[in-house]
Design an enzyme around this catalytic site. Structure first.
Site, PDB file in Angstrom:
ATOM      1  N   SER A  69       0.938  15.700  28.437  1.00  0.00           N
ATOM      2  CA  SER A  69       1.352  16.930  29.107  1.00  0.00           C
ATOM      3  C   SER A  69       0.276  17.284  30.120  1.00  0.00           C
ATOM      4  O   SER A  69      -0.513  18.201  29.927  1.00  0.00           O
ATOM      5  CB  SER A  69       1.539  18.063  28.091  1.00  0.00           C
ATOM      6  N   GLY A  71       0.755  18.354  33.107  1.00  0.00           N
ATOM      7  CA  GLY A  71       1.109  19.570  33.833  1.00  0.00           C
ATOM      8  C   GLY A  71       1.181  19.392  35.336  1.00  0.00           C
ATOM      9  O   GLY A  71       1.092  20.369  36.093  1.00  0.00           O
ATOM     10  N   ASN A  98       5.933  11.553  45.817  1.00  0.00           N
ATOM     11  CA  ASN A  98       6.654  12.296  44.793  1.00  0.00           C
ATOM     12  C   ASN A  98       6.361  13.788  44.941  1.00  0.00           C
ATOM     13  O   ASN A  98       5.207  14.181  45.088  1.00  0.00           O
ATOM     14  CB  ASN A  98       6.235  11.801  43.408  1.00  0.00           C
ATOM     15  N   ASN A 126      10.829  15.054  41.970  1.00  0.00           N
ATOM     16  CA  ASN A 126      10.684  15.081  40.512  1.00  0.00           C
ATOM     17  C   ASN A 126      11.577  16.201  39.967  1.00  0.00           C
ATOM     18  O   ASN A 126      11.148  17.320  39.757  1.00  0.00           O
ATOM     19  CB  ASN A 126       9.223  15.315  40.125  1.00  0.00           C
ATOM     20  N   CYS A 129      11.129  18.614  36.713  1.00  0.00           N
ATOM     21  CA  CYS A 129      10.293  19.819  36.684  1.00  0.00           C
ATOM     22  C   CYS A 129      11.055  20.989  36.072  1.00  0.00           C
ATOM     23  O   CYS A 129      12.254  21.161  36.305  1.00  0.00           O
ATOM     24  CB  CYS A 129       9.884  20.209  38.111  1.00  0.00           C
ATOM     25  N   GLY A 243       8.318   2.012  30.362  1.00  0.00           N
ATOM     26  CA  GLY A 243       7.839   1.014  29.420  1.00  0.00           C
ATOM     27  C   GLY A 243       7.724  -0.391  29.964  1.00  0.00           C
ATOM     28  O   GLY A 243       7.622  -1.351  29.194  1.00  0.00           O
TER      29      GLY A 243
END
Length: 301
Positions: A69, A71, A98, A126, A129, A243
């Site tokens: 996280s 942020g 981005n 993004n 968000c 991944g």
């Protein structure tokens, strides 16, 4: 063999980019990696104003990945343009910036500023968000919000706009269709999966924010499923991510329907991960007599 692809008129020398947030804007990794060898370089998120990010601890290791996280900490668009644009101009690759925002108007403002800058080839919104306007929900958790943000951004820029979507939805195909309707030239699938860790000694969440996003090999099957479903729902290219550690992982994404792939968390283990994925794809094509990498896109359908 032909590795180059074309997305919305932008030529990539191969189908591999960095996933946003994993190499910042590239400069920090430049002593170890020649980003000009990539199909594209995708930057860490940038916002209209500086964001401090989350309190620490904000990263926790877990099986097959990490929960984080951060942020979306970043210095804001003013410093980004001054600090990073000169570096981008030195690279022989497509540059994807981005954009993160808590309000629709901030997506529009940053897109407008980047339209005026030089050295940028594509934008990636993004849409995972959380929105202040929407009571903390994420833009990409609703078809109306998804389409609205994209439509407004498209009015202020001629740059191709990619929609990065969250997997934390009921039906990824419906969100993908909304992004296409809003004017997205491509989709980035997927952002991280909502997750958490708990310290059993303190009986508290490990992350200061309690919950974060799961990244790494653990989410690959989810990401593949999302790409597979979206490929059948839309007619725009997909950049698959989630991944990817090896070329074999990347080829799975291409066969699921991706035109390109993004390598993310692997860079924390191996700064050359994206370059090695390119080498692995090329070796696979040679082994199987494949002349053009686009032959792999959607091969599993």
């Amino acid at each position: 063999m032909k590795l180059n692809i074309n997305i919305a008129g932008i030529e990539w020398k191969n189908p591999v980019t960095t996933a946003s947030g994993t190499v910042n804007s590239g400069k920090e990794y430049s002593p170890y990696v020649d980003f000009s060898k990539l199909g594209a370089l995708t930057t860490k998120s940038v916002s209209a104003k500086p964001w401090k990010g989350s309190q620490t601890p904000r990263i926790a290791e877990t099986y097959g990945g990490m929960v984080h996280s951060i942020g979306l900490q970043n210095p804001g668009i003013d410093e980004f343009i001054q600090r990073d644009i000169p570096y981008f101009k030195k690279l022989d690759t497509a540059i994807i910036v981005n954009i993160c925002a808590r309000e629709e108007n901030d997506f529009v403002e940053v897109a407008r500023r980047l339209e005026e800058a030089s050295g940028i080839h594509m934008l990636e919104l993004n849409l995972a968000c959380k929105s202040d306007d929407l009571g903390g929900f994420r833009f990409a958790q609703n078809t109306k919000w998804t389409e609205s943000v994209l439509a407004k951004v498209k009015k202020v820029t001629n740059l191709p706009v990619i929609a990065k979507l969250t997997p934390n939805v009921t039906d990824i195909a419906e969100i993908a269709k909304a992004a296409e309707a809003g004017g997205a030239c491509a989709l980035s699938l997927i952002n991280s999966v909502s997750a958490m860790r708990i310290n059993i000694e303190t009986r508290k969440p490990i992350l200061a924010s309690a919950m974060g996003g799961l990244s790494g090999p653990a989410i690959k099957p989810i990401a593949l499923r999302c790409v597979y479903q979206a490929y059948k729902a839309v007619n725009i290219p997909i950049i698959g991510m989630g991944g990817i550690m090896t070329g074999e992982d990347a080829i799975e994404f291409l066969m699921a329907g991706a035109t390109a792939v993004g390598v993310g968390m692997a860079h924390f283990i191996n700064p050359r991960a994206a370059l090695e994925v390119i080498e692995d794809i090329e070796a696979y094509m040679e082994k199987h007599g494949i002349d053009d990498v686009v032959e792999l896109t959607g091969a599993a359908h």
